[in-house]
Design a protein around this motif. Structure first.
Motif, PDB file in Angstrom:
ATOM      1  N   TYR A 239     -33.412 -33.498  19.981  1.00 20.72           N
ATOM      2  CA  TYR A 239     -32.594 -32.301  20.075  1.00 20.72           C
ATOM      3  C   TYR A 239     -33.501 -31.100  20.320  1.00 20.72           C
ATOM      4  O   TYR A 239     -34.609 -31.024  19.792  1.00 20.72           O
ATOM      5  CB  TYR A 239     -31.793 -32.108  18.789  1.00 20.72           C
ATOM      6  CG  TYR A 239     -30.881 -33.273  18.488  1.00 20.72           C
ATOM      7  CD1 TYR A 239     -29.623 -33.367  19.078  1.00 20.72           C
ATOM      8  CD2 TYR A 239     -31.295 -34.312  17.653  1.00 20.72           C
ATOM      9  CE1 TYR A 239     -28.794 -34.443  18.824  1.00 20.72           C
ATOM     10  CE2 TYR A 239     -30.470 -35.397  17.387  1.00 20.72           C
ATOM     11  CZ  TYR A 239     -29.219 -35.461  17.982  1.00 20.72           C
ATOM     12  OH  TYR A 239     -28.406 -36.535  17.735  1.00 20.72           O
ATOM     13  N   VAL A 240     -33.022 -30.157  21.135  1.00 20.62           N
ATOM     14  CA  VAL A 240     -33.852 -29.014  21.498  1.00 20.62           C
ATOM     15  C   VAL A 240     -33.088 -27.724  21.236  1.00 20.62           C
ATOM     16  O   VAL A 240     -31.851 -27.687  21.246  1.00 20.62           O
ATOM     17  CB  VAL A 240     -34.279 -29.081  22.985  1.00 20.62           C
ATOM     18  CG1 VAL A 240     -35.102 -30.330  23.243  1.00 20.62           C
ATOM     19  CG2 VAL A 240     -33.081 -29.024  23.921  1.00 20.62           C
ATOM     20  N   ALA A 241     -33.846 -26.640  21.007  1.00 18.25           N
ATOM     21  CA  ALA A 241     -33.252 -25.318  20.881  1.00 18.25           C
ATOM     22  C   ALA A 241     -32.766 -24.844  22.252  1.00 18.25           C
ATOM     23  O   ALA A 241     -33.183 -25.362  23.297  1.00 18.25           O
ATOM     24  CB  ALA A 241     -34.275 -24.345  20.315  1.00 18.25           C
ATOM     25  N   GLU A 242     -31.886 -23.854  22.254  1.00 14.82           N
ATOM     26  CA  GLU A 242     -31.335 -23.352  23.515  1.00 14.82           C
ATOM     27  C   GLU A 242     -32.428 -22.896  24.463  1.00 14.82           C
ATOM     28  O   GLU A 242     -32.327 -23.091  25.680  1.00 14.82           O
ATOM     29  CB  GLU A 242     -30.362 -22.209  23.250  1.00 14.82           C
ATOM     30  CG  GLU A 242     -29.046 -22.642  22.619  1.00 14.82           C
ATOM     31  CD  GLU A 242     -28.061 -21.494  22.499  1.00 14.82           C
ATOM     32  OE1 GLU A 242     -28.352 -20.398  23.029  1.00 14.82           O
ATOM     33  OE2 GLU A 242     -27.005 -21.693  21.888  1.00 14.82           O
ATOM     34  N   CYS A 243     -33.491 -22.307  23.923  1.00 13.39           N
ATOM     35  CA  CYS A 243     -34.564 -21.808  24.784  1.00 13.39           C
ATOM     36  C   CYS A 243     -35.340 -22.939  25.452  1.00 13.39           C
ATOM     37  O   CYS A 243     -36.079 -22.698  26.422  1.00 13.39           O
ATOM     38  CB  CYS A 243     -35.518 -20.928  23.984  1.00 13.39           C
ATOM     39  SG  CYS A 243     -36.383 -21.794  22.656  1.00 13.39           S
ATOM     40  N   ASP A 244     -35.205 -24.145  24.961  1.00 12.81           N
ATOM     41  CA  ASP A 244     -35.930 -25.299  25.520  1.00 12.81           C
ATOM     42  C   ASP A 244     -35.027 -26.253  26.294  1.00 12.81           C
ATOM     43  O   ASP A 244     -35.488 -27.311  26.728  1.00 12.81           O
ATOM     44  CB  ASP A 244     -36.624 -26.062  24.395  1.00 12.81           C
ATOM     45  CG  ASP A 244     -37.731 -25.264  23.743  1.00 12.81           C
ATOM     46  OD1 ASP A 244     -38.499 -24.625  24.478  1.00 12.81           O
ATOM     47  OD2 ASP A 244     -37.809 -25.246  22.496  1.00 12.81           O
TER      48      ASP A 244
END
Length: 605
Positions: free
Chosen positions: A45-50
């Motif tokens: 899972y990734v943050a929105e910025c990634d």
């Protein structure tokens, strides 16, 4: 409440973004570029910025990558995501390539010209991944070039990195203090003559330091890097503001540095430094090699201790599953009541998700859902990781199978459960498939196996009933699960690729399935834990045997079962399981749900 239903991306945004990326590549005299799903921590899972892959292609699945060349761009996804990828990406701009049936090096060899230079961001690819890809491309004339990420230069409205505050995870729930964990792992580093180990995975760092956070949706971690030294000290690299108020908890042996200080710290390290080639970005190895350190390949030292739960973590998991099971029973009771009113009173997938998340929240102990709730009715059930939006929201109809895969994050444990519910008469094909999937669940649940057995050795037990009918499913039978951490945790898994020995205390999912595109999907999932097998008369006393104990107690819908197809042993297992569900959950649910539970757990006729 926890989940939003807006379409996460727009397919029509893909072509102009792809054109902008190609222009940037041409300006930098590069032939192509790799755009992975991963971030610098290599998490699922990734943050929105990634979320670079989603921004470029529209595809929001948790696994996949894109390869961009001047005349072709291909989105590589496995069997779980091919239907989803075709729906989310503009297929006039992005070919959907079945991975791993087609390997990246094969695709590049076919489509890239000789002398092509393919850019990649070394923070977004692991050491092992690039090493293997370069080996496979040797002699083809295609060259991989590490460089700064060009996609970031055209992503003008890229979100800021997350800065959620960290919090303490109580020692009573962890079963060990952070100091004890650091000391034990440091001793192991000394035994292997390693001066330090690089930690790049946030769930490893959260486990080691007994902290949790909210930097990643659904996964309670702090985005950070760390260096664990053989003297048990830790250098922690993240935004220091996240750790405000945690000085006493972390103690004097944990030194906090800004996140952007990590590359320089790697460069200044000396001695023998362990890094995990399966999870460490190539950039980490390059930084170590540019300095005085000698990097050596070795497993993340947190991986196995994190996977083999302490007794406190197992006790917490049991409590979380009972709480979650009661919420599920309340939901299933509600669902039956609503389904009885169809078609006069409409019921949609969003209604289902909202209701279920509401029942979990009503426990008063839910910190978050453990992943976006999957509620797929009819043909949407065949999309393995379907996520409903306002655009795709489908009404539940008589004759549907409704597949609901969901879970909760509680401070004492992480849950993950799938139930497939028949809405009226579902037809013989769906009933037969449901029964075969159930037989696979039971086969895994009843398994006894000698110490040393890996997940790949057991995976076929779950598939055998489907194989007899010429059917199968394109995902693993089970994944590891964390303790108030990631709902998908390695290294343990039940799959053909599951090479890790199954050990006492490991929690896994047990979730065979069957999916008929444009028709229906079936999946039944319980969580199970590895423990010593009960004694048997006549068993070899010198052979240590293990077994699975079920953690999830929620009825499996008998209305979808072809009961005559079950063996005596399978019927006995299900009746025993349902009696246990009734015994454990009756004291925890409302009067209406208790009546529903009594009906749902009656012995098979």
């Amino acid at each position: 409440m926890f989940q939003t239903f807006n379409a996460p991306t727009r397919p029509e945004a893909g072509p102009p973004r792809l054109a902008a990326l190609r222009a940037a590549l041409a300006e930098n005299r590069l032939t192509g570029m790799l755009v992975p799903r991963a971030d610098a921590h290599q998490g699922e899972y990734v943050a929105e910025c990634d979320a670079r892959l989603a921004w470029l292609t529209g595809f929001t699945g948790s696994a996949g990558f894109c390869a961009v060349l001047p005349e072709i761009a291909s989105l590589f996804v496995d069997g779980r995501y091919r239907v989803q990828a075709r729906a989310q990406a503009d297929v006039s701009a992005f070919d959907i390539v079945p991975w791993p049936d087609v390997r990246l090096h094969e695709w590049l060899t076919e489509h890239a010209s000789r002398g092509a230079t393919i850019a990649f961001d070394p923070w977004l690819h692991t050491v092992r991944e690039i090493k293997q890809l370069r080996k496979n491309l040797a002699g083809t004339g295609v060259t991989l070039v590490e460089r700064d990420n060009l996609l970031d230069t055209i992503w003008s409205d890229r979100p800021a990195p997350p800065v959620a505050p960290a919090r303490i995870h109580p020692n009573a729930l962890a079963g060990q203090t952070a100091a004890e964990k650091r000391s034990e792992l440091a001793s192991k580093l000394k035994a292997t003559r390693h001066d330090a180990a690089i930690l790049t995975q946030p769930d490893s760092i959260a486990w080691l330091l007994n902290i949790r956070g909210d930097d990643i949706p659904r996964i309670p971690v702090v985005q950070a890097f760390a260096i664990l030294h053989a003297n048990a000290r830790v250098d922690l690299f993240t935004d220091p503001e996240k750790l405000t108020g945690l000085d006493n908890h972390l103690g004097p042996e944990v030194t906090v540095h800004p996140g952007d200080a990590f590359p320089a710290a790697l460069h200044s390290l000396g001695g023998t430094v362990r890094l995990d080639p399966d999870s460490a970005p190539l950039a980490v190895q390059l930084a170590l090699e540019a300095g005085a350190a000698t990097p050596v390949s070795g497993r993340d030292p947190c991986l196995l201790p994190k996977a083999c739960k302490t007794q406190a973590e197992l006790d917490g998991a049991e409590a979380a599953h009972l709480r979650d099971g009661a919420a599920m029973v309340e939901f299933l009771c509600w669902l039956d009541d609503r389904a009885a009113k169809l078609p006069d009173t409409p019921l949609t997938e969003i209604d289902v998700v909202t209701a279920l998340e509401g029942f979990r929240a009503a426990t008063g102990q839910l910190r978050d859902i453990s992943f976006d709730t999957i509620a797929g009715t009819g043909p949407h059930g065949a999309i393995v990781h379907y996520r409903v939006t306002t655009d795709t929201n489908r009404s539940v109809a008589p004759g549907d199978l409704l597949l609901v895969d969901s879970g909760g994050q509680y401070e004492d444990g992480t849950t993950d459960i799938t139930r497939t519910i028949p809405i009226g008469d579902i037809g013989q094909d769906a009933r037969a498939a449901f029964t075969r999937v159930l037989q696979g669940v039971i086969a895994i649940s009843r398994a006894r196996f000698p110490r040393g057995v890996a997940g790949r050795d057991l995976d076929a037990l779950a598939r055998f009933p489907l194989w007899l009918a010429g059917q199968d499913y394109d995902h693993g039978t089970g994944h590891g699960v964390g303790s108030y951490l990631s709902v998908h945790e390695g290294p343990q898994r039940l799959s053909r690729a599951g090479s890790e020995e199954l050990r006492k205390g490991m929690i896994l999912s047990n979730e065979p399935g069957y999916y008929r595109e444009d028709a229906f999907g079936v999946r039944i999932e319980n969580l199970i834990v590895v423990e010593p097998a009960p004694d048997l008369a006549g068993a070899d006393p010198k052979r240590e045997m293990l077994a699975f104990r079920t953690l999830t107690y929620v009825p499996i819908d008998q209305r979808a079962i072809d009961i005559p197809a079950l063996t005596v042993q399978e019927r006995g297992w299900l009746d025993t399981y349902h009696a246990e569900c009734r015994s454990r959950l009756e004291p925890l649910v409302s009067p209406a749900a208790r009546e529903w539970l009594d009906r749902a757990t009656r012995p098979l006729n």
